[in-house]
Design a protein around this motif. Structure first.
Motif, short mmCIF file in Angstrom:
data_model
loop_
_atom_site.label_atom_id
_atom_site.label_comp_id
_atom_site.label_asym_id
_atom_site.label_seq_id
_atom_site.Cartn_x
_atom_site.Cartn_y
_atom_site.Cartn_z
N GLU A 40 -6.78 -5.84 2.95
CA GLU A 40 -7.16 -4.50 3.42
C GLU A 40 -6.65 -4.24 4.83
O GLU A 40 -6.62 -5.13 5.67
N ASN A 41 -6.22 -2.99 5.03
CA ASN A 41 -5.68 -2.46 6.30
C ASN A 41 -4.21 -2.83 6.54
O ASN A 41 -3.63 -2.40 7.53
N ASP A 42 -3.60 -3.61 5.62
CA ASP A 42 -2.16 -3.87 5.75
C ASP A 42 -1.38 -2.59 5.51
O ASP A 42 -1.73 -1.77 4.66
N LYS A 43 -0.29 -2.43 6.26
CA LYS A 43 0.63 -1.34 6.00
C LYS A 43 1.67 -1.80 4.98
O LYS A 43 2.16 -2.92 5.05
N VAL A 44 1.99 -0.94 3.99
CA VAL A 44 2.93 -1.31 2.95
C VAL A 44 3.96 -0.21 2.75
O VAL A 44 3.71 0.96 3.08
N THR B 29 3.31 2.20 -5.08
CA THR B 29 4.06 3.39 -5.49
C THR B 29 4.26 4.37 -4.34
O THR B 29 5.06 5.30 -4.46
N ILE B 30 3.53 4.16 -3.25
CA ILE B 30 3.67 5.03 -2.08
C ILE B 30 3.65 4.20 -0.81
O ILE B 30 3.22 3.05 -0.80
N LYS B 31 4.13 4.78 0.26
CA LYS B 31 4.04 4.17 1.58
C LYS B 31 2.67 4.50 2.17
O LYS B 31 2.19 5.62 2.05
N GLY B 32 2.02 3.51 2.78
CA GLY B 32 0.71 3.79 3.35
C GLY B 32 -0.02 2.55 3.80
O GLY B 32 0.59 1.53 4.13
N ARG B 33 -1.35 2.63 3.76
CA ARG B 33 -2.21 1.53 4.21
C ARG B 33 -3.12 1.09 3.07
O ARG B 33 -3.65 1.92 2.33
N VAL B 34 -3.30 -0.22 2.92
CA VAL B 34 -4.18 -0.76 1.89
C VAL B 34 -5.63 -0.54 2.31
O VAL B 34 -6.06 -1.03 3.35
N ASP B 35 -6.38 0.24 1.52
CA ASP B 35 -7.78 0.45 1.88
C ASP B 35 -8.74 -0.15 0.85
O ASP B 35 -9.96 0.00 1.00
N PHE B 36 -8.19 -0.85 -0.18
CA PHE B 36 -9.08 -1.52 -1.14
C PHE B 36 -8.31 -2.64 -1.82
O PHE B 36 -7.20 -2.44 -2.31
N GLN C 249 -7.73 -2.13 -15.02
CA GLN C 249 -8.63 -2.45 -13.90
C GLN C 249 -7.92 -2.17 -12.59
O GLN C 249 -6.74 -2.51 -12.41
N LEU C 250 -8.62 -1.57 -11.64
CA LEU C 250 -8.05 -1.27 -10.33
C LEU C 250 -7.91 -2.55 -9.53
O LEU C 250 -8.88 -3.27 -9.31
N LEU C 251 -6.69 -2.84 -9.11
CA LEU C 251 -6.41 -4.06 -8.36
C LEU C 251 -6.37 -3.79 -6.86
O LEU C 251 -7.01 -4.48 -6.07
N VAL C 252 -5.56 -2.80 -6.49
CA VAL C 252 -5.36 -2.46 -5.08
C VAL C 252 -5.23 -0.94 -4.98
O VAL C 252 -4.65 -0.29 -5.86
N ALA C 253 -5.77 -0.38 -3.90
CA ALA C 253 -5.60 1.05 -3.63
C ALA C 253 -4.94 1.24 -2.28
O ALA C 253 -5.30 0.57 -1.30
N VAL C 254 -3.96 2.11 -2.25
CA VAL C 254 -3.21 2.40 -1.02
C VAL C 254 -3.37 3.87 -0.70
O VAL C 254 -3.18 4.73 -1.55
N SER C 255 -3.76 4.17 0.54
CA SER C 255 -3.84 5.56 0.97
C SER C 255 -2.52 5.95 1.61
O SER C 255 -1.91 5.16 2.34
N ALA C 256 -2.08 7.16 1.31
CA ALA C 256 -0.77 7.61 1.79
C ALA C 256 -0.74 7.70 3.30
O ALA C 256 -1.73 8.07 3.94
N GLU C 257 0.41 7.36 3.85
CA GLU C 257 0.59 7.47 5.29
C GLU C 257 0.70 8.94 5.66
O GLU C 257 1.50 9.68 5.11
N GLN C 258 -0.13 9.36 6.59
CA GLN C 258 -0.13 10.77 6.99
C GLN C 258 1.03 11.07 7.92
O GLN C 258 1.37 10.27 8.80
N ALA C 259 1.65 12.22 7.70
CA ALA C 259 2.74 12.62 8.60
C ALA C 259 2.19 12.87 9.99
O ALA C 259 1.09 13.40 10.16
#
Length: 659
Positions: free
Chosen positions: A599-603, A624-631, A644-654
């Motif tokens: 969690e919190n890694d940038k990908v 599938t997107i650039k952003g930060r791992v939040d789960f 099953q949900l493995l990892v969730a990534v939130s999109a990097e905000q412009a």
């Protein structure tokens, strides 16, 4: 020395276990099946005279546990063990354990298995025996520096191969020196993980060769023969797709030279029983030793059909100390045979292995020239624990063209619903002009199928959607809305396929249906519908398609592939789970073998986040997107379910332009 066998335990599962049981029963032997918790109702268990559970669902806790299998043999009084192929069939320790327990191992001795199980040691032995081998490096010094130096001497392109490996794992094609160090590193790592050994060999790459193997057999009296060849050139990721005998590329002179070389290879390790010597053959008909498989091959039925021999029966004869039933001069090749492997996989999704319940299974096995070896029954659940091969469809004919035609037709008429398969892909391969012209090399798939609709056609067309709408109408809506009048009736369905919802408008006039979608219109006449079958006329052509409907979920095969629809007409709308959602879900049941983020890694988009193992293969789950791992919802070693949900990534905000 003659041995007496009365009861044979088959240390395997699926179609090969059924295959061995059938011959053993024909010869009067009693049979014992072994099974895991997941296989308690499997076909091979039901076919055998007795069966013993050897452990939990995972192969590592059941089919690969030597002590449990030996105990099952002793408990049931089995005096012989047939290993099939895969699992422990090429495990020298298993052969020794059988011998130590006083049980006949129906295969070669442990020393031959050990020698031929190492690409490096077997190649050294073959060179000493005078068997043609590819130029390369196969010595003990395994340092990266030595491998790089030897690679420069061999030249590029070259192959880096795991010595203990098979099935394409630990194998890399290196085209230039700049790639070499990284490819050695990844091949060694993959080999260690897959086979417990990072030992590598190097070989000059033979570009676009034929993959041709020779079936050999040896008895305890010093007799060794070959039973012709099999052409296994059509491959995907070094896994065979189509196999045929004889090879359309091999002439009589080449067959004799390769056959004699294979016999010398077998004699070099004092071989006993059934074995296969595999060669690569270049366009000039130069052939080179690849490896020897110390067991029965998946593709052995094509050899049986063109020789008229039962190779499992031969194995049992040799195991009991009898001589080979035929001399080399008595072995005659007649006609042509071709086999395809039916897999639970989705070619439209990178050939991802599939799990699920077999809801419909029908085969045309009573047809002349057709043989189908299978290990499934309707109602079976295809799990993530084992190899995804479900069946082999084999055809024989007096000529190659007859065998091809019969096989293509039989493949089309084999019905598997409930689980995605490679059936449509196999049909397209068998009808491809290059295959029909016998021009296929190991580069066939890459050359001819990268854009084929059996791989790229990931959306249903208007005709498929129309058929789906008619089934829903007949089985559900006609009852609910009483739409049986002859007057025109209209209804709009919302059908979900792989997360994409399609609006399908159906207008009914008597038995005629006009179905409109964004992809176009289809006009069909409904002739008849029954459980699993529906007969329609479209554009003046009458044909039958197959389906299974379970509440709102429809499984349909209309000849263009296997489709799973969900009728969401009356369900609340939900946001599509699009590729850019940032959610990484398991594509099937499996186990997590590597977790590369927290969690919190940038990908970055495309970055590997999780590696899971299912059906003997590793699958990389990517962002599938650039952003930060939040789960992160899994850990290494954890069993996961499909979707099953493995990892969730939130999109990097412009970034704000005012900052």
């Amino acid at each position: 020395m003659m041995k007496t066998l009365n009861k044979i335990l088959i240390a395997n599962r699926g179609e090969i276990a059924v295959r061995v049981i059938q011959t053993a029963r024909r010869l009067g032997y009693r049979t014992v099946a072994i099974y895991s918790d997941a296989d308690s109702q499997a076909r091979h268990v039901l076919e055998a005279d007795q069966a013993v559970c050897v452990g939990p669902a995972t192969a590592a806790e059941s089919y690969l546990v030597i002590e449990n299998i030996i105990a099952a043999a002793l408990k049931t009084g089995a005096d012989g063990i047939h290993p099939g192929y895969g699992f422990l069939s090429e495990n020298a320790s298993f052969a020794r354990a059988c011998e130590n327990a006083g049980i006949t191992f129906i295969g070669p001795d442990a020393e031959a298995i050990e020698l031929m199980g190492s690409k490096r040691l077997s190649k050294v032995a073959m060179i000493a025996a005078g068997v043609p081998c590819i130029d390369g490096y196969q010595s003990e010094d395994q340092s990266d520096q030595v491998l790089i130096e030897k690679a420069q001497q061999i030249g590029f392109p070259l192959m880096v191969k795991a010595s203990a490996g098979g099935g394409g794992r630990g194998m890399r094609l290196v085209n230039r020196q700049s790639e070499l160090a990284d490819q050695i590193k990844t091949a060694r790592s993959e080999a260690k993980n897959a086979f417990g050994s990072g030992e590598l060999i190097l070989e000059r790459a033979v570009i676009e060769p034929r993959h041709i193997e020779i079936q050999v057999f040896a008895d305890t009296f010093g007799n060794t023969v070959y039973l012709g060849e099999r052409d296994c050139s059509i491959q995907r990721r070094h896994q065979k797709v189509v196999e045929e005998a004889p090879s359309p590329f091999v002439d009589d002179a080449l067959r004799e030279r390769m056959g004699q070389a294979a016999v010398e290879a077998a004699k070099a390790c004092n071989y006993i029983g059934a074995g296969t010597v595999e060669f690569l053959v270049d366009k000039d008909k130069n052939f080179y030793f690849l490896e020897m498989n110390t067991r029965l091959q998946v593709e052995h039925p094509v050899t049986e059909l063109v020789t008229g021999q039962d190779l499992v029966a031969w194995q049992l004869m040799v195991a009991t100390g009898e001589p080979l039933p035929l001399t080399q001069e008595q072995i005659v090749i007649s006609g042509h045979a071709i086999e395809v492997r039916l897999y639970a996989e989705d070619p439209r999704n990178g050939f991802m292995p599939q799990t699920g319940e077999v809801l419909c299974w029908q085969t045309p096995e009573q047809r002349e020239g057709i043989r189908i070896d299978y290990g499934i029954n309707c109602g079976d659940v295809i799990s993530a624990h084992y190899d995804p091969m479900l069946a082999k469809i084999i055809a024989y004919g007096d000529s190659r063209s007859t065998a091809v035609r019969r096989l293509a037709s039989a493949t089309q008429d084999t019905q598997l619903l409930g689980v995605n398969s490679n059936k449509h892909f196999l049909e397209k391969v068998l009808k491809h002009p290059a295959f029909l012209a016998a021009q296929a090399t190991t580069a066939f798939i890459e050359q001819h199928f990268t854009d084929d609709d059996s791989i790229c056609g990931d959306t249903p067309d208007a005709s498929t959607l129309a058929r789906a709408a008619i089934i829903y109408y007949q089985h559900e809506l006609a009852k609910v809305h009483n739409w049986d009048s002859a007057a025109g009736q209209a209804y709009t369905f919302k059908l979900d396929f792989n997360g994409q919802v399609y609006a399908v408008r159906l207008v009914k006039h008597a038995n005629d249906y006009l179905v409109s979608t964004a992809k176009g219109e289809s006009q069909l006449e409904l002739v008849a519908y029954h459980d699993c079958q529906c007969v329609v006329v479209e554009d003046g052509i009458r044909e039958t398609f197959y389906y299974v409907l379970q509440q709102d979920v429809l499984y349909l095969d209309d000849g263009t592939g296997h489709y799973k629809f969900d009728n969401v007409t009356h369900k609340p709308a939900v946001a599509n789970d699009t590729a850019g959602s940032g959610e990484v879900k398991a594509p099937m049941d499996g186990v997590i073998v590597n977790l590369l983020v927290q969690e919190n890694d940038k990908v970055e988009a495309g970055q590997i986040l999780v590696v899971m193992e299912a059906m003997k293969m590793e699958h990389q789950m990517k962002a599938t997107i650039k952003g930060r791992v939040d789960f992160v919802g899994v850990a290494v070693g954890q069993q996961v379910k499909s979707k099953q949900l493995l990892v969730a990534v939130s999109a990097e905000q412009a970034k704000n332009s005012n900052e």
